[in-house]
Design a protein around this motif. Structure first.
Motif, PDB file in Angstrom:
ATOM      1  N   UNK A 381       0.826  -1.205   0.000  1.00 25.86           N
ATOM      2  CA  UNK A 381       0.000   0.000   0.000  1.00 25.86           C
ATOM      3  C   UNK A 381       0.861   1.257   0.000  1.00 25.86           C
ATOM      4  N   UNK A 382       1.867   1.293   0.871  1.00 26.46           N
ATOM      5  CA  UNK A 382       2.703   2.490   0.952  1.00 26.46           C
ATOM      6  C   UNK A 382       3.673   2.578  -0.230  1.00 26.46           C
ATOM      7  N   UNK A 383       4.021   1.429  -0.802  1.00 26.22           N
ATOM      8  CA  UNK A 383       4.833   1.446  -2.014  1.00 26.22           C
ATOM      9  C   UNK A 383       4.055   2.097  -3.156  1.00 26.22           C
ATOM     10  N   UNK A 384       2.767   1.763  -3.260  1.00 26.21           N
ATOM     11  CA  UNK A 384       1.930   2.377  -4.284  1.00 26.21           C
ATOM     12  C   UNK A 384       1.802   3.877  -4.047  1.00 26.21           C
ATOM     13  N   UNK A 385       1.634   4.262  -2.783  1.00 20.71           N
ATOM     14  CA  UNK A 385       1.517   5.692  -2.453  1.00 20.71           C
ATOM     15  C   UNK A 385       2.769   6.451  -2.878  1.00 20.71           C
ATOM     16  N   UNK A 388       2.929   6.830  -6.648  1.00 21.25           N
ATOM     17  CA  UNK A 388       2.039   7.899  -7.116  1.00 21.25           C
ATOM     18  C   UNK A 388       2.655   9.264  -6.821  1.00 21.25           C
ATOM     19  N   UNK A 389       3.229   9.408  -5.632  1.00 19.80           N
ATOM     20  CA  UNK A 389       3.856  10.673  -5.252  1.00 19.80           C
ATOM     21  C   UNK A 389       4.977  11.052  -6.220  1.00 19.80           C
ATOM     22  N   UNK A 390       5.739  10.051  -6.672  1.00 21.16           N
ATOM     23  CA  UNK A 390       6.901  10.310  -7.535  1.00 21.16           C
ATOM     24  C   UNK A 390       6.551  10.351  -9.019  1.00 21.16           C
ATOM     25  N   UNK A 391       5.300  10.073  -9.368  1.00 25.77           N
ATOM     26  CA  UNK A 391       4.911  10.022 -10.778  1.00 25.77           C
ATOM     27  C   UNK A 391       4.836  11.432 -11.364  1.00 25.77           C
ATOM     28  N   UNK A 392       5.444  11.608 -12.523  1.00 30.30           N
ATOM     29  CA  UNK A 392       5.369  12.890 -13.204  1.00 30.30           C
ATOM     30  C   UNK A 392       3.978  13.032 -13.842  1.00 30.30           C
ATOM     31  N   UNK A 412     -15.146  13.810  -0.732  1.00 34.26           N
ATOM     32  CA  UNK A 412     -14.117  14.555  -0.019  1.00 34.26           C
ATOM     33  C   UNK A 412     -12.739  14.025  -0.411  1.00 34.26           C
ATOM     34  N   UNK A 413     -11.702  14.772   0.004  1.00 33.41           N
ATOM     35  CA  UNK A 413     -10.323  14.342  -0.272  1.00 33.41           C
ATOM     36  C   UNK A 413     -10.068  12.968   0.325  1.00 33.41           C
ATOM     37  N   UNK A 414     -10.529  12.748   1.567  1.00 35.00           N
ATOM     38  CA  UNK A 414     -10.305  11.458   2.240  1.00 35.00           C
ATOM     39  C   UNK A 414     -11.015  10.328   1.489  1.00 35.00           C
ATOM     40  N   UNK A 415     -12.229  10.608   1.029  1.00 35.13           N
ATOM     41  CA  UNK A 415     -12.981   9.577   0.295  1.00 35.13           C
ATOM     42  C   UNK A 415     -12.309   9.245  -1.028  1.00 35.13           C
ATOM     43  N   UNK A 416     -11.793  10.258  -1.706  1.00 37.85           N
ATOM     44  CA  UNK A 416     -11.104  10.004  -2.978  1.00 37.85           C
ATOM     45  C   UNK A 416      -9.862   9.140  -2.759  1.00 37.85           C
ATOM     46  N   UNK A 417      -9.103   9.447  -1.706  1.00 35.65           N
ATOM     47  CA  UNK A 417      -7.921   8.651  -1.393  1.00 35.65           C
ATOM     48  C   UNK A 417      -8.330   7.212  -1.095  1.00 35.65           C
ATOM     49  N   UNK A 418      -9.391   7.057  -0.295  1.00 32.59           N
ATOM     50  CA  UNK A 418      -9.848   5.706   0.044  1.00 32.59           C
ATOM     51  C   UNK A 418     -10.268   4.934  -1.201  1.00 32.59           C
ATOM     52  N   UNK A 419     -11.029   5.584  -2.060  1.00 35.01           N
ATOM     53  CA  UNK A 419     -11.501   4.906  -3.264  1.00 35.01           C
ATOM     54  C   UNK A 419     -10.342   4.574  -4.204  1.00 35.01           C
ATOM     55  N   UNK A 420      -9.444   5.543  -4.355  1.00 30.52           N
ATOM     56  CA  UNK A 420      -8.324   5.348  -5.272  1.00 30.52           C
ATOM     57  C   UNK A 420      -7.473   4.149  -4.847  1.00 30.52           C
ATOM     58  N   UNK A 421      -7.121   4.106  -3.565  1.00 26.93           N
ATOM     59  CA  UNK A 421      -6.256   3.030  -3.102  1.00 26.93           C
ATOM     60  C   UNK A 421      -7.000   1.706  -2.983  1.00 26.93           C
TER      61      UNK A 421
END
Length: 598
Positions: A381-385, A388-392, A412-421
């Motif tokens: 999970x954190x590897x994916x995060x 994404x953080x490093x993606x241009x 909300x921002x939190x919901x988008x993060x939850x759905x995305x991951x």
């Protein structure tokens, strides 16, 4: 002044070194190069794989060769085709500013007439495998009667592969006054014998201690029940998302099987072993170097040609037959000053071997637990995060942003993060949520008699050239019971015992009906105390017969190479086929992008 120039190398070689980006000589280069440049001497150099041995003998050899003369002046013998080609390419890079100098590779699996043609055009340096070299010298295709220098590279491995007679035959065609440079990672008795036989008062250098492992590699071992070995391998891979590794198996058959299972489970894996054609091996290695393959499964012999930077992990799926071989394996990682990890998967009965390896390499192993499903989910999970953080950002999507924002405006921002991951994590979690604890299974695995195992007597033993490991390999391959279908092998002088699951007993008996090994009948019987007893009935008076000899390899399968890629991975529990967890479209696109950048 360039640090390599301080060692006495000429301007042409130093310019090539600068082009390749080398800044400082390694330990073995710093010791060997001045000796070889200043003296006409034999040399024995001991240094681990990955410490720059090719340059240590390559730079001085190139500088001492008379490039104006077309005759062969230097011969380098190496154990495998891959290593032969690798050395040849490196020497060509080192000598790029000496256009008259020609280095030719001689190896099996390629046209002998084409190689003869290259030699006749003029080859001051020949890099060869012993088998093909002996053949061509015997046919009069190559003249090495006037060489000045002979290099035996990876000498320990050449002797392990049975090339002593070939090397002796080749060197009999060389002049007595030549200088011999022997480079080796370990110093077993056989290497000492060849040094004494072919060298006169050699200079000796050692980088580290004899047979010692490199300090840049950490060593870990994981205890797994035999039947869960493959599941342990997958968990180690999933717990290290950026893994770029070589996985070692003892036999060609196991190598191919493990690679095929990894590919089937969606990992980017490939196999390299002696049953592949040269073209297949080249394709697999090309894919590995391009990082299209993340996990390369290899036999020890085939891996001798693997010189790839940035290998993060070496995984010993099975321990090698010879403890010294572990040094070669672990030397595939931690190269050029970088750190690496060598992992070993062992059963409880093999833990004692770890202590033997520690004494040889003078380093300690750390015992670790096999990662749990929860740990793996968190790592991924954190590897994916971070990915994404490093993606241009790709601004090609900018025209679609208003529509995307409209679709997602109610979250909300939190919901988008939850759905995305959750797109990635739900699949991962579903795979591992019911995964068993492999570590607790080890604690409960005491090799006790649970009524499900049958013990057999077989009338072959140490007199027939078997030890417990080679007999186990022999039985596994002949009975086709799977990787861990044979257990508790106990080899005596002229007979042995072994266990299989009771459900396989009829298959075992049938497999050895009218069977002969090296010209004599093999007899297999169920012992009276069959279900787990240590020694069974006393067979001390039975004659073993038969001559000594190595294990028969007729049972090895001949499958083609790996290197394929799977687009999906089936979900399922840890014990089922399929089962990896890296399967989402998001993850796949990130992986593809990384491969392209590499």
């Amino acid at each position: 002044m360039n640090k390599f120039e301080q060692l006495g190398l000429n301007a042409e070689i130093v310019n090539a070194i600068n082009d390749m980006g080398f800044e400082s000589p390694s330990g073995v280069q710093e010791q060997a190069i001045p000796i070889l440049l200043e003296k006409e001497t034999d040399l024995v150099a001991l240094a681990q794989t990955g410490t720059g041995k090719t340059a240590a003998f390559g730079f001085p050899l190139i500088q001492k060769i008379n490039a104006v003369s077309k005759k062969t002046q230097g011969l380098i013998l190496s154990p495998t085709r891959e290593l032969c080609l690798q050395i040849t390419n490196e020497l060509k890079n080192y000598s790029k500013y000496i256009p008259q100098l020609n280095t030719v590779a001689i190896y099996g699996g390629s046209s002998i007439t084409d190689q003869e043609r290259q030699i006749k055009r003029g080859a001051q340096i020949i890099v060869a495998t012993p088998g093909r070299m002996k053949d061509m010298v015997g046919r009069g295709m190559i003249d090495i009667s006037e060489i000045s220098y002979c290099v035996l590279d990876e000498a320990d491995e050449m002797l392990n592969m049975g090339f002593f007679e070939d090397i002796t035959a080749i060197l009999s065609h060389t002049p007595q006054e030549k200088k011999t440079w022997l480079f080796s990672a370990t110093m077993p008795k056989e290497v000492a014998v060849i040094a004494k036989k072919f060298m006169k008062n050699p200079e000796e250098i050692t980088v580290g201690s004899k047979n010692e492992g490199t300090k840049n590699v950490s060593h870990e071992y994981y205890v797994s029940p035999g039947r869960d070995r493959y599941q342990a391998l997958k968990r180690l891979a999933d717990a290290n998302p950026d893994i770029f590794s070589v996985i070692f198996c003892r036999t060609k058959r196991d190598t191919q099987k493990v690679a095929e299972k990894l590919i089937e489970d969606g990992y980017s894996a490939g196999a390299i072993h002696g049953d592949l054609s040269q073209n297949q091996r080249d394709l697999v290695m090309k894919s590995f170097r391009a990082r299209q393959i993340q996990m390369l499964v290899a036999t020890d012999v085939a891996a001798r040609g693997i010189d790839v930077d940035d290998i993060t992990h070496v995984i010993n799926y099975q321990l090698p037959d010879e403890i010294e071989t572990y040094t070669h394996r672990s030397g595939r990682t931690g190269r050029a000053g970088k750190s690496g990890v060598s992992m070993v998967i062992v059963s409880k009965s093999e833990v004692r071997k770890i202590k033997s390896i520690e004494r040889i390499i003078k380093q300690s192993f750390e015992q670790k637990d096999i990662p749990s499903g929860e740990e793996i989910c968190q790592v991924q999970l954190f590897h994916l995060a971070n990915d994404i953080k490093d993606t241009k950002i790709n601004h090609e999507i900018d025209p679609f942003l208003p529509q995307l924002e409209e679709i997602l405006k109610d979250f909300t921002k939190e919901e988008l993060i939850q759905k995305f991951f959750s797109v990635e994590f739900t699949r991962f979690f579903n795979y591992y949520k019911n995964a068993s604890d492999l570590n607790s299974k080890v604690q409960n695995d005491n090799y006790s008699d649970n009524g499900d195992s049958t013990r057999f007597f077989i009338n072959v033993g140490a007199k027939d050239g078997f030890d417990w490991m080679s007999l186990k390999d022999f039985l596994k391959e002949h009975l086709d019971l799977g990787r861990d279908g044979v257990s508790r092998v106990d080899v005596k002088d002229s007979f042995s015992f072994f266990n299989t699951d009771t459900v396989e007993k009829d298959k075992v008996i049938a497999a050895f009906e009218n069977y002969q090994h090296e010209g004599r009948s093999v007899n297999v019987e169920i012992t009276k105390g069959n279900s787990g007893g240590g020694g069974g009935r006393n067979r001390g008076g039975r004659k073993g017969g038969g001559g000594r000899g190595r294990r028969n390899d007729d049972f090895s399968s001949k499958n083609s190479g790996g290197g394929r890629r799977s687009s999906s991975r089936r979900s399922g529990s840890d014990g089922n086929k399929g089962g990896g967890a890296r399967k989402s479209n998001i993850k796949s696109s990130i992986s593809r992008r990384k491969n392209k950048k590499s």
